[in-house]
Design a protein around this motif. Structure first.
Motif, PDB file in Angstrom:
ATOM      1  N   ALA A  41     -16.943  26.919  23.055  1.00  0.00           N
ATOM      2  CA  ALA A  41     -15.666  26.660  22.466  1.00  0.00           C
ATOM      3  C   ALA A  41     -14.585  26.951  23.093  1.00  0.00           C
ATOM      4  O   ALA A  41     -13.614  26.361  23.232  1.00  0.00           O
ATOM      5  CB  ALA A  41     -15.853  27.015  20.941  1.00  0.00           C
ATOM      6  N   VAL A  42     -14.627  28.400  23.775  1.00  0.00           N
ATOM      7  CA  VAL A  42     -13.499  28.755  24.446  1.00  0.00           C
ATOM      8  C   VAL A  42     -13.328  28.758  25.825  1.00  0.00           C
ATOM      9  O   VAL A  42     -12.383  29.164  26.402  1.00  0.00           O
ATOM     10  CB  VAL A  42     -13.105  30.200  23.857  1.00  0.00           C
ATOM     11  N   LYS A  43     -14.356  28.419  26.551  1.00  0.00           N
ATOM     12  CA  LYS A  43     -14.528  28.448  28.003  1.00  0.00           C
ATOM     13  C   LYS A  43     -13.309  27.865  28.780  1.00  0.00           C
ATOM     14  O   LYS A  43     -13.045  28.385  29.860  1.00  0.00           O
ATOM     15  CB  LYS A  43     -15.943  27.813  28.419  1.00  0.00           C
ATOM     16  N   ASP A  44     -12.672  26.939  28.283  1.00  0.00           N
ATOM     17  CA  ASP A  44     -11.546  26.131  29.119  1.00  0.00           C
ATOM     18  C   ASP A  44     -10.230  26.470  28.552  1.00  0.00           C
ATOM     19  O   ASP A  44      -9.470  25.761  28.814  1.00  0.00           O
ATOM     20  CB  ASP A  44     -11.903  24.601  29.094  1.00  0.00           C
ATOM     21  N   LEU A  45     -10.306  27.261  27.571  1.00  0.00           N
ATOM     22  CA  LEU A  45      -8.867  27.413  27.074  1.00  0.00           C
ATOM     23  C   LEU A  45      -7.946  28.508  28.026  1.00  0.00           C
ATOM     24  O   LEU A  45      -8.468  29.357  28.641  1.00  0.00           O
ATOM     25  CB  LEU A  45      -9.087  28.439  25.616  1.00  0.00           C
TER      26      LEU A  45
END
Length: 178
Positions: A41-45
């Protein structure tokens, strides 16, 4: 916007006691899957997006990730205390203050890696406990009551899903909450 729905996007914990083995196994599976779900969920933030809040006056995505690592360390300690001591009293901690300590600025990969390792160890333990083990209890002094490990597995399954939903909610609202 309904603040209660933003606060509890999956609802509050609904524990009825005396779970079936299948229910408990599902909760353990939730705990097992959580680190990978959160990481995805946070990998590309971006760093800016990690500062998005999941609701007005709520934590940022960064704080949520670090909170989960802190909370789940405490959870595993509670399990081990209950399994090795006769009705131990656990040490509560001030989550909101922990979420403001300087270590929340460390890269979230540190807490994601910690969650991955911690959950592997935790799930390994959970999958090997007996029915009797799950009935072991600890005292939570803030609530002035005892909790058994069945309840605690249910609670942390919920906790994983609850905060995962918060992260998705913050992403969906694209930083509109401050």
């Amino acid at each position: 916007m309904d603040l209660e729905k933003l606060r509890y996007p999956i609802g509050k914990l609904n524990y009825t006691g005396s779970p079936t083995i299948d229910q408990r196994n599902r909760w353990i599976q939730d705990i097992a899957e959580f680190p990978d779900q959160l990481r995805a969920a946070v990998k590309d933030l971006t760093q800016e997006q990690l500062q998005w809040h999941y609701r007005p006056e709520g934590w940022t995505i960064r704080q949520l990730v670090h909170h989960c690592a802190d909370s789940h360390i405490n959870a595993q300690l509670r399990f081990k205390l209950a399994l090795t001591e006769g009705l131990p009293t656990i040490k509560p901690y001030k989550e909101s203050l922990w979420a403001q300590l300087p270590d929340i600025e460390v890269d979230i990969s540190v807490s994601l890696d910690l969650l991955t390792a911690l959950h592997k160890k935790w799930v390994y333990l959970l999958e090997r406990l007996s029915e009797e083990d799950f009935s072991r209890q600890y005292i939570h002094p803030e609530h002035n009551k005892t909790f058994d490990l069945n309840f605690t597995v249910a609670m942390y399954s919920w906790h994983c899903r609850h905060h995962y939903a918060h992260v998705l909610q913050a992403i969906a609202h694209k930083g509109q909450f401050a």
